[in-house]
Design a protein around this motif. Structure first.
Motif, PDB file in Angstrom:
ATOM      1  N   GLY A  58       5.374 -17.218 -19.030  1.00 38.41           N
ATOM      2  CA  GLY A  58       6.659 -17.220 -18.357  1.00 38.41           C
ATOM      3  C   GLY A  58       6.818 -16.219 -17.228  1.00 38.41           C
ATOM      4  O   GLY A  58       5.908 -15.487 -16.853  1.00 38.41           O
ATOM      5  N   ALA A  59       8.042 -16.199 -16.683  1.00 44.08           N
ATOM      6  CA  ALA A  59       8.366 -15.357 -15.533  1.00 44.08           C
ATOM      7  C   ALA A  59       8.264 -13.876 -15.873  1.00 44.08           C
ATOM      8  O   ALA A  59       7.841 -13.062 -15.052  1.00 44.08           O
ATOM      9  CB  ALA A  59       9.771 -15.697 -15.031  1.00 44.08           C
ATOM     10  N   ARG A  60       8.664 -13.523 -17.100  1.00 43.32           N
ATOM     11  CA  ARG A  60       8.597 -12.112 -17.482  1.00 43.32           C
ATOM     12  C   ARG A  60       7.153 -11.627 -17.479  1.00 43.32           C
ATOM     13  O   ARG A  60       6.857 -10.506 -17.066  1.00 43.32           O
ATOM     14  CB  ARG A  60       9.221 -11.926 -18.868  1.00 43.32           C
ATOM     15  N   GLY A  61       6.240 -12.481 -17.951  1.00 40.92           N
ATOM     16  CA  GLY A  61       4.826 -12.128 -17.930  1.00 40.92           C
ATOM     17  C   GLY A  61       4.304 -11.954 -16.516  1.00 40.92           C
ATOM     18  O   GLY A  61       3.493 -11.068 -16.241  1.00 40.92           O
ATOM     19  N   ALA A  62       4.774 -12.789 -15.581  1.00 40.76           N
ATOM     20  CA  ALA A  62       4.357 -12.678 -14.188  1.00 40.76           C
ATOM     21  C   ALA A  62       4.816 -11.365 -13.586  1.00 40.76           C
ATOM     22  O   ALA A  62       4.076 -10.716 -12.823  1.00 40.76           O
ATOM     23  CB  ALA A  62       4.913 -13.855 -13.389  1.00 40.76           C
ATOM     24  N   MET A  63       6.005 -10.929 -13.932  1.00 38.24           N
ATOM     25  CA  MET A  63       6.505  -9.643 -13.439  1.00 38.24           C
ATOM     26  C   MET A  63       5.697  -8.484 -14.020  1.00 38.24           C
ATOM     27  O   MET A  63       5.370  -7.527 -13.323  1.00 38.24           O
ATOM     28  CB  MET A  63       7.982  -9.491 -13.788  1.00 38.24           C
ATOM     29  N   GLU A  64       5.371  -8.585 -15.296  1.00 44.71           N
ATOM     30  CA  GLU A  64       4.584  -7.530 -15.932  1.00 44.71           C
ATOM     31  C   GLU A  64       3.175  -7.478 -15.354  1.00 44.71           C
ATOM     32  O   GLU A  64       2.590  -6.402 -15.209  1.00 44.71           O
ATOM     33  CB  GLU A  64       4.532  -7.743 -17.447  1.00 44.71           C
ATOM     34  N   TRP A  65       2.622  -8.650 -15.017  1.00 44.55           N
ATOM     35  CA  TRP A  65       1.283  -8.678 -14.432  1.00 44.55           C
ATOM     36  C   TRP A  65       1.232  -7.850 -13.150  1.00 44.55           C
ATOM     37  O   TRP A  65       0.270  -7.119 -12.898  1.00 44.55           O
ATOM     38  CB  TRP A  65       0.860 -10.114 -14.139  1.00 44.55           C
ATOM     39  N   ALA A  66       2.266  -7.931 -12.330  1.00 46.69           N
ATOM     40  CA  ALA A  66       2.312  -7.172 -11.083  1.00 46.69           C
ATOM     41  C   ALA A  66       2.227  -5.674 -11.352  1.00 46.69           C
ATOM     42  O   ALA A  66       1.606  -4.921 -10.601  1.00 46.69           O
ATOM     43  CB  ALA A  66       3.582  -7.507 -10.309  1.00 46.69           C
ATOM     44  N   SER A  67       2.840  -5.219 -12.454  1.00 44.29           N
ATOM     45  CA  SER A  67       2.770  -3.796 -12.809  1.00 44.29           C
ATOM     46  C   SER A  67       1.412  -3.432 -13.396  1.00 44.29           C
ATOM     47  O   SER A  67       0.867  -2.368 -13.104  1.00 44.29           O
ATOM     48  CB  SER A  67       3.869  -3.461 -13.823  1.00 44.29           C
ATOM     49  N   LEU A  68       0.854  -4.316 -14.205  1.00 41.19           N
ATOM     50  CA  LEU A  68      -0.435  -4.036 -14.837  1.00 41.19           C
ATOM     51  C   LEU A  68      -1.551  -3.928 -13.806  1.00 41.19           C
ATOM     52  O   LEU A  68      -2.438  -3.073 -13.937  1.00 41.19           O
ATOM     53  CB  LEU A  68      -0.770  -5.125 -15.857  1.00 41.19           C
ATOM     54  N   VAL A  69      -1.527  -4.790 -12.785  1.00 43.26           N
ATOM     55  CA  VAL A  69      -2.582  -4.774 -11.769  1.00 43.26           C
ATOM     56  C   VAL A  69      -2.750  -3.385 -11.166  1.00 43.26           C
ATOM     57  O   VAL A  69      -3.858  -2.952 -10.853  1.00 43.26           O
ATOM     58  CB  VAL A  69      -2.285  -5.825 -10.669  1.00 43.26           C
ATOM     59  N   ASP A  70      -1.636  -2.672 -11.021  1.00 42.93           N
ATOM     60  CA  ASP A  70      -1.711  -1.327 -10.449  1.00 42.93           C
ATOM     61  C   ASP A  70      -2.529  -0.382 -11.315  1.00 42.93           C
ATOM     62  O   ASP A  70      -3.136   0.569 -10.826  1.00 42.93           O
ATOM     63  CB  ASP A  70      -0.301  -0.763 -10.253  1.00 42.93           C
ATOM     64  N   HIS A  71      -2.583  -0.639 -12.625  1.00 49.31           N
ATOM     65  CA  HIS A  71      -3.352   0.203 -13.543  1.00 49.31           C
ATOM     66  C   HIS A  71      -4.814  -0.232 -13.629  1.00 49.31           C
ATOM     67  O   HIS A  71      -5.642   0.521 -14.136  1.00 49.31           O
ATOM     68  CB  HIS A  71      -2.731   0.163 -14.942  1.00 49.31           C
ATOM     69  N   LEU A  72      -5.118  -1.430 -13.159  1.00 52.57           N
ATOM     70  CA  LEU A  72      -6.463  -1.975 -13.324  1.00 52.57           C
ATOM     71  C   LEU A  72      -7.243  -2.065 -12.021  1.00 52.57           C
ATOM     72  O   LEU A  72      -8.353  -2.577 -11.996  1.00 52.57           O
ATOM     73  CB  LEU A  72      -6.387  -3.377 -13.954  1.00 52.57           C
ATOM     74  N   THR A  73      -6.664  -1.579 -10.934  1.00 52.93           N
ATOM     75  CA  THR A  73      -7.363  -1.591  -9.656  1.00 52.93           C
ATOM     76  C   THR A  73      -7.580  -0.170  -9.179  1.00 52.93           C
ATOM     77  O   THR A  73      -6.825   0.744  -9.510  1.00 52.93           O
ATOM     78  CB  THR A  73      -6.575  -2.373  -8.594  1.00 52.93           C
ATOM     79  N   VAL A  74      -8.631   0.014  -8.390  1.00 52.86           N
ATOM     80  CA  VAL A  74      -9.038   1.342  -7.940  1.00 52.86           C
ATOM     81  C   VAL A  74      -8.356   1.665  -6.617  1.00 52.86           C
ATOM     82  O   VAL A  74      -8.356   0.846  -5.697  1.00 52.86           O
ATOM     83  CB  VAL A  74     -10.569   1.411  -7.764  1.00 52.86           C
ATOM     84  N   HIS A  75      -7.784   2.861  -6.497  1.00 55.50           N
ATOM     85  CA  HIS A  75      -7.078   3.249  -5.284  1.00 55.50           C
ATOM     86  C   HIS A  75      -7.732   4.438  -4.588  1.00 55.50           C
ATOM     87  O   HIS A  75      -7.085   5.165  -3.850  1.00 55.50           O
ATOM     88  CB  HIS A  75      -5.620   3.583  -5.610  1.00 55.50           C
ATOM     89  N   GLU A  76      -9.020   4.627  -4.810  1.00 51.54           N
ATOM     90  CA  GLU A  76      -9.746   5.715  -4.163  1.00 51.54           C
ATOM     91  C   GLU A  76      -9.901   5.421  -2.676  1.00 51.54           C
ATOM     92  O   GLU A  76     -10.487   4.408  -2.280  1.00 51.54           O
ATOM     93  CB  GLU A  76     -11.136   5.869  -4.803  1.00 51.54           C
ATOM     94  N   THR A  77      -9.356   6.276  -1.825  1.00 56.42           N
ATOM     95  CA  THR A  77      -9.438   6.049  -0.391  1.00 56.42           C
ATOM     96  C   THR A  77      -9.227   7.360   0.343  1.00 56.42           C
ATOM     97  O   THR A  77      -8.754   8.342  -0.239  1.00 56.42           O
ATOM     98  CB  THR A  77      -8.398   5.001   0.058  1.00 56.42           C
ATOM     99  N   HIS A  78      -9.578   7.367   1.628  1.00 54.79           N
ATOM    100  CA  HIS A  78      -9.435   8.562   2.462  1.00 54.79           C
ATOM    101  C   HIS A  78      -9.141   8.137   3.894  1.00 54.79           C
ATOM    102  O   HIS A  78      -9.409   7.003   4.286  1.00 54.79           O
ATOM    103  CB  HIS A  78     -10.730   9.399   2.462  1.00 54.79           C
ATOM    104  N   PHE A  79      -8.605   9.061   4.673  1.00 53.04           N
ATOM    105  CA  PHE A  79      -8.532   8.845   6.104  1.00 53.04           C
ATOM    106  C   PHE A  79      -9.942   8.917   6.692  1.00 53.04           C
ATOM    107  O   PHE A  79     -10.766   9.729   6.253  1.00 53.04           O
ATOM    108  CB  PHE A  79      -7.652   9.912   6.768  1.00 53.04           C
ATOM    109  N   PHE A  80     -10.213   8.064   7.660  1.00 53.37           N
ATOM    110  CA  PHE A  80     -11.504   8.062   8.365  1.00 53.37           C
ATOM    111  C   PHE A  80     -12.657   8.105   7.360  1.00 53.37           C
ATOM    112  O   PHE A  80     -13.588   8.894   7.478  1.00 53.37           O
ATOM    113  CB  PHE A  80     -11.577   9.230   9.345  1.00 53.37           C
ATOM    114  N   ARG A  81     -12.573   7.213   6.383  1.00 54.30           N
ATOM    115  CA  ARG A  81     -13.490   7.268   5.238  1.00 54.30           C
ATOM    116  C   ARG A  81     -14.947   7.080   5.640  1.00 54.30           C
ATOM    117  O   ARG A  81     -15.824   7.733   5.095  1.00 54.30           O
ATOM    118  CB  ARG A  81     -13.077   6.183   4.231  1.00 54.30           C
ATOM    119  N   HIS A  82     -15.208   6.171   6.569  1.00 50.21           N
ATOM    120  CA  HIS A  82     -16.593   5.943   7.000  1.00 50.21           C
ATOM    121  C   HIS A  82     -16.637   6.058   8.522  1.00 50.21           C
ATOM    122  O   HIS A  82     -16.432   5.093   9.252  1.00 50.21           O
ATOM    123  CB  HIS A  82     -17.072   4.565   6.537  1.00 50.21           C
ATOM    124  N   LEU A  83     -16.962   7.247   9.010  1.00 49.72           N
ATOM    125  CA  LEU A  83     -16.909   7.521  10.433  1.00 49.72           C
ATOM    126  C   LEU A  83     -17.797   6.609  11.278  1.00 49.72           C
ATOM    127  O   LEU A  83     -17.396   6.187  12.368  1.00 49.72           O
ATOM    128  CB  LEU A  83     -17.262   8.993  10.691  1.00 49.72           C
TER     129      LEU A  83
END
Length: 282
Positions: A58-83
């Motif tokens: 259902g719709a509630r599960g779809a909303m929760e999925w959007a929050s869960l994805v944030d916990h299951l994806t990697v956010h490692e990043t930097h400015f000018f990461r690969h010069l």
């Protein structure tokens, strides 16, 4: 809460791959389990199976999925990461673009898997510096995408800890300003207006209503997808490029991919391709 057993792990892996394309190999089981546990504690769940069933219903599960994805994806990043990739754009590709671009041409770039925005703003800082002093000066826009709404919220705000300022070369620091607290800096408003953010899964990036692009910047994203899907995704991205447009990938992210209309460019330190159809851009 009991540990995540192998059968449950496989079920979660299949769900994550089906919905995002991201692959979680067995050796990354602790990463997946940690992300699940963190979100389940926030929602009051104690059983993986019950949480899974609610998530796919259902719709509630779809909303929760959007929050869960944030916990299951990697956010490692930097400015000018690969010069070397930035230098390829600035020193090799951009001068060629300026030679053939119409006087009123606007350069359009796409940053995929932008996380909290550092990569997209790095592009904006470079493009602003180079295009503003061209004769005539040219406008530009950067579209940046990620699957995490939480990361995109931070990206839109464009405020970062002062310790991160050292990642930005001195030549580009006039595009940022320190905040009154002295502990953070923010990307200038004139650059923030040039960067737009959207929640888009890389699997579906080619379906987005994007005009023909001059630069597609996609680094350290494809490594999370199955090898057999990477070629399909690259084919789709290549179709979004203007003639002469540049596709920049992370070194080592893909091997053996080729297309007759895409030509390898740059040094051994970079992995980039040019759409090899010649015509003047307007």
């Amino acid at each position: 809460m009991r540990p995540l057993d192998d059968a449950e792990f496989d079920r979660w892996v299949r769900l994550l791959e089906a919905r995002t394309g991201v692959i979680v190999p067995p050796e990354r089981k602790p990463f997946l389990e940690t992300g699940l546990r963190r979100r389940m504690r926030e929602t009051g769940h104690t059983r993986f199976d019950i949480y899974y069933d609610e998530l796919v219903s259902g719709a509630r599960g779809a909303m929760e999925w959007a929050s869960l994805v944030d916990h299951l994806t990697v956010h490692e990043t930097h400015f000018f990461r690969h010069l070397p990739s930035i230098e390829l754009i600035r020193d090799e590709w951009l001068p060629q673009w300026l030679e053939t671009a119409a006087p009123d041409a606007s350069l359009q770039a796409l940053s995929l898997g932008c996380s909290t925005g550092e990569e997209a703003y790095s592009l904006a800082l470079v493009l602003d510096a180079e295009l503003s002093r061209a004769t005539p000066p040219h406008r530009f826009g950067v579209t940046a995408t990620d699957v995490s709404q939480a990361a995109l919220t931070l990206a839109r705000h464009a405020e970062y800890p002062m310790r991160r300022l050292s990642e930005i070369p001195a030549a580009y620091r006039n595009g940022v300003h320190a905040q009154p607290d002295g502990e953070t800096f923010r990307i200038d408003e004139r650059l923030r207006k040039r960067v737009g953010f959207a929640c888009v899964n890389l699997l579906h990036a080619s379906r987005a209503p994007l005009r023909k692009l001059d630069i597609i910047y996609c680094q350290n994203v494809l490594i999370y997808f199955a090898r057999e899907r990477r070629g399909q995704m690259l084919d789709a991205l290549a179709g979004l490029l203007q003639p002469g447009g540049l596709l920049v990938l992370g070194p080592g992210e893909v091997s053996g991919w080729s297309r007759p209309d895409m030509r390898r460019t740059g040094s051994r330190q970079t992995l980039a391709y040019i759409s090899d159809t010649k015509e003047t851009r307007a």
